[in-house]
Design a protein around this motif. Sequence first.
Motif, PDB file in Angstrom:
ATOM      1  N   LEU A  23       0.826  -1.212   0.000  1.00 50.43           N
ATOM      2  CA  LEU A  23       0.000   0.000   0.000  1.00 50.43           C
ATOM      3  C   LEU A  23       0.860   1.261   0.000  1.00 50.43           C
ATOM      4  CD1 LEU A  23      -2.792  -0.965   2.566  1.00 50.43           C
ATOM      5  CD2 LEU A  23      -2.988  -0.825   0.065  1.00 50.43           C
ATOM      6  N   TYR A  24       1.892   1.251   0.821  1.00 47.17           N
ATOM      7  CA  TYR A  24       2.781   2.406   0.925  1.00 47.17           C
ATOM      8  C   TYR A  24       3.399   2.724  -0.437  1.00 47.17           C
ATOM      9  CZ  TYR A  24       6.626   5.314   2.672  1.00 47.17           C
ATOM     10  OH  TYR A  24       7.509   6.339   2.896  1.00 47.17           O
ATOM     11  N   GLU A  25       3.911   1.713  -1.106  1.00 45.04           N
ATOM     12  CA  GLU A  25       4.617   1.933  -2.365  1.00 45.04           C
ATOM     13  C   GLU A  25       3.684   2.238  -3.529  1.00 45.04           C
ATOM     14  OE1 GLU A  25       7.707   2.594  -2.646  1.00 45.04           O
ATOM     15  OE2 GLU A  25       8.048   2.159  -0.539  1.00 45.04           O
ATOM     16  N   LEU A  26       2.516   1.648  -3.572  1.00 46.11           N
ATOM     17  CA  LEU A  26       1.570   1.990  -4.642  1.00 46.11           C
ATOM     18  C   LEU A  26       1.211   3.475  -4.591  1.00 46.11           C
ATOM     19  CD1 LEU A  26      -0.794  -1.111  -4.720  1.00 46.11           C
ATOM     20  CD2 LEU A  26       0.793  -0.364  -6.507  1.00 46.11           C
ATOM     21  N   LEU A  27       0.928   3.963  -3.401  1.00 43.66           N
ATOM     22  CA  LEU A  27       0.654   5.399  -3.253  1.00 43.66           C
ATOM     23  C   LEU A  27       1.895   6.224  -3.580  1.00 43.66           C
ATOM     24  CD1 LEU A  27      -1.469   5.440   0.020  1.00 43.66           C
ATOM     25  CD2 LEU A  27      -2.248   6.056  -2.276  1.00 43.66           C
ATOM     26  N   ALA A  28       3.051   5.762  -3.147  1.00 45.70           N
ATOM     27  CA  ALA A  28       4.291   6.494  -3.397  1.00 45.70           C
ATOM     28  C   ALA A  28       4.600   6.582  -4.889  1.00 45.70           C
ATOM     29  CB  ALA A  28       5.454   5.838  -2.650  1.00 45.70           C
ATOM     30  N   ILE A  29       4.400   5.496  -5.631  1.00 45.37           N
ATOM     31  CA  ILE A  29       4.655   5.519  -7.084  1.00 45.37           C
ATOM     32  C   ILE A  29       3.793   6.579  -7.755  1.00 45.37           C
ATOM     33  CG2 ILE A  29       4.304   4.223  -9.236  1.00 45.37           C
ATOM     34  CD1 ILE A  29       5.312   1.732  -7.721  1.00 45.37           C
ATOM     35  N   ILE A  31       2.415   9.272  -6.393  1.00 44.70           N
ATOM     36  CA  ILE A  31       2.824  10.610  -5.962  1.00 44.70           C
ATOM     37  C   ILE A  31       4.138  11.026  -6.619  1.00 44.70           C
ATOM     38  CG2 ILE A  31       3.607  11.952  -3.965  1.00 44.70           C
ATOM     39  CD1 ILE A  31       1.573  10.220  -2.312  1.00 44.70           C
ATOM     40  N   VAL A  32       5.129  10.131  -6.624  1.00 43.11           N
ATOM     41  CA  VAL A  32       6.443  10.454  -7.187  1.00 43.11           C
ATOM     42  C   VAL A  32       6.350  10.676  -8.695  1.00 43.11           C
ATOM     43  CG1 VAL A  32       8.767   9.542  -7.616  1.00 43.11           C
ATOM     44  CG2 VAL A  32       7.771   9.381  -5.339  1.00 43.11           C
ATOM     45  N   THR A  33       5.576   9.857  -9.384  1.00 50.31           N
ATOM     46  CA  THR A  33       5.431  10.044 -10.836  1.00 50.31           C
ATOM     47  C   THR A  33       4.870  11.423 -11.147  1.00 50.31           C
ATOM     48  OG1 THR A  33       5.150   7.674 -11.223  1.00 50.31           O
ATOM     49  CG2 THR A  33       4.339   9.157 -12.937  1.00 50.31           C
ATOM     50  N   VAL A  34       3.815  11.812 -10.459  1.00 48.49           N
ATOM     51  CA  VAL A  34       3.219  13.137 -10.690  1.00 48.49           C
ATOM     52  C   VAL A  34       4.215  14.239 -10.337  1.00 48.49           C
ATOM     53  CG1 VAL A  34       1.406  14.726  -9.912  1.00 48.49           C
ATOM     54  CG2 VAL A  34       0.842  12.346 -10.438  1.00 48.49           C
ATOM     55  N   ALA A  35       4.908  14.105  -9.209  1.00 47.49           N
ATOM     56  CA  ALA A  35       5.889  15.125  -8.805  1.00 47.49           C
ATOM     57  C   ALA A  35       7.006  15.256  -9.831  1.00 47.49           C
ATOM     58  CB  ALA A  35       6.466  14.793  -7.426  1.00 47.49           C
ATOM     59  N   LEU A  36       7.506  14.135 -10.326  1.00 47.87           N
ATOM     60  CA  LEU A  36       8.586  14.180 -11.317  1.00 47.87           C
ATOM     61  C   LEU A  36       8.107  14.787 -12.629  1.00 47.87           C
ATOM     62  CD1 LEU A  36      10.238  10.741 -10.591  1.00 47.87           C
ATOM     63  CD2 LEU A  36      11.237  12.999 -10.154  1.00 47.87           C
ATOM     64  N   LEU A  37       6.897  14.475 -13.025  1.00 50.69           N
ATOM     65  CA  LEU A  37       6.343  15.085 -14.236  1.00 50.69           C
ATOM     66  C   LEU A  37       6.257  16.600 -14.088  1.00 50.69           C
ATOM     67  CD1 LEU A  37       3.485  12.578 -15.123  1.00 50.69           C
ATOM     68  CD2 LEU A  37       5.459  13.121 -16.549  1.00 50.69           C
ATOM     69  N   GLY A  53      11.560   2.449 -10.160  1.00 44.90           N
ATOM     70  CA  GLY A  53      12.884   2.089  -9.660  1.00 44.90           C
ATOM     71  C   GLY A  53      13.080   2.530  -8.220  1.00 44.90           C
ATOM     72  N   SER A  54      12.646   3.742  -7.921  1.00 39.29           N
ATOM     73  CA  SER A  54      12.723   4.253  -6.543  1.00 39.29           C
ATOM     74  C   SER A  54      11.896   3.391  -5.608  1.00 39.29           C
ATOM     75  CB  SER A  54      12.215   5.697  -6.476  1.00 39.29           C
ATOM     76  OG  SER A  54      13.008   6.542  -7.249  1.00 39.29           O
ATOM     77  N   SER A  55      10.737   2.990  -6.081  1.00 39.91           N
ATOM     78  CA  SER A  55       9.860   2.152  -5.274  1.00 39.91           C
ATOM     79  C   SER A  55      10.499   0.795  -4.999  1.00 39.91           C
ATOM     80  CB  SER A  55       8.523   1.961  -5.988  1.00 39.91           C
ATOM     81  OG  SER A  55       7.673   1.145  -5.228  1.00 39.91           O
ATOM     82  N   ALA A  56      11.137   0.200  -6.002  1.00 34.37           N
ATOM     83  CA  ALA A  56      11.798  -1.095  -5.798  1.00 34.37           C
ATOM     84  C   ALA A  56      12.896  -0.978  -4.739  1.00 34.37           C
ATOM     85  CB  ALA A  56      12.380  -1.604  -7.116  1.00 34.37           C
ATOM     86  N   VAL A 125      11.355  15.592   2.370  1.00 35.53           N
ATOM     87  CA  VAL A 125      10.487  16.351   3.288  1.00 35.53           C
ATOM     88  C   VAL A 125       9.054  15.841   3.176  1.00 35.53           C
ATOM     89  CG1 VAL A 125       9.521  18.630   3.778  1.00 35.53           C
ATOM     90  CG2 VAL A 125      11.971  18.386   3.341  1.00 35.53           C
ATOM     91  N   PHE A 126       8.595  15.667   1.949  1.00 39.47           N
ATOM     92  CA  PHE A 126       7.245  15.153   1.762  1.00 39.47           C
ATOM     93  C   PHE A 126       7.106  13.767   2.384  1.00 39.47           C
ATOM     94  CE2 PHE A 126       4.371  12.351  -0.463  1.00 39.47           C
ATOM     95  CZ  PHE A 126       3.169  12.991  -0.226  1.00 39.47           C
ATOM     96  N   PHE A 127       8.068  12.877   2.103  1.00 33.61           N
ATOM     97  CA  PHE A 127       7.944  11.508   2.567  1.00 33.61           C
ATOM     98  C   PHE A 127       8.148  11.349   4.067  1.00 33.61           C
ATOM     99  CE2 PHE A 127       7.902  10.289  -1.882  1.00 33.61           C
ATOM    100  CZ  PHE A 127       6.927   9.300  -1.845  1.00 33.61           C
TER     101      PHE A 127
END
Length: 149
Positions: A23-29, A31-37, A53-56, A125-127
């Motif tokens: 659950l943690y990583e699905l949400l993180a992927i 969030i991170v994808t949108v932030a990087l975009l 990759g970050s999630s792995a 900071v976000f995480f």
Amino acid sequence: MSSESPLLFSLQGVRRRVLYVSLYELLAIAIVTVALLLFTGEGPASAGGLAVGSSAIAIGWNLVFNALFEAWERRQPVRGRSVARRVAHAIGFEGGLLLWLVPFFAWWLGVSLWQALLMDLGLLVFFLVYTYVFTWVFDRLFGLPASAG
């Protein structure tokens, strides 16, 4: 500390860790994808690849860190998860993850370690907040792990 009953059901052991990480990583992927975009100008494939990759990396670190944290926690005379213990958990997890992610970001994006560190600090900071809140909500839904109860 909380002696309240879980809102859903009590979950322990490997099942707890697998659900937590998933659950943690699905949400993180997401969030991170949108932030990087939004903040790097990377295309969706690159941003998504970096997020996955970050999630792995984070999944591996999460499993190791939480096993170590819970082993330490079992040896503590005071049970439960106080605010201080939750803060220590979040800082320990995110600080260790930083050591793994900065080189990965630098390699993936073709930037210096310094530039990767600066990029990762915003996510850090976000995480820190995300980890604290996610773990608190997870503990409310599924109860504290045996190490803290």
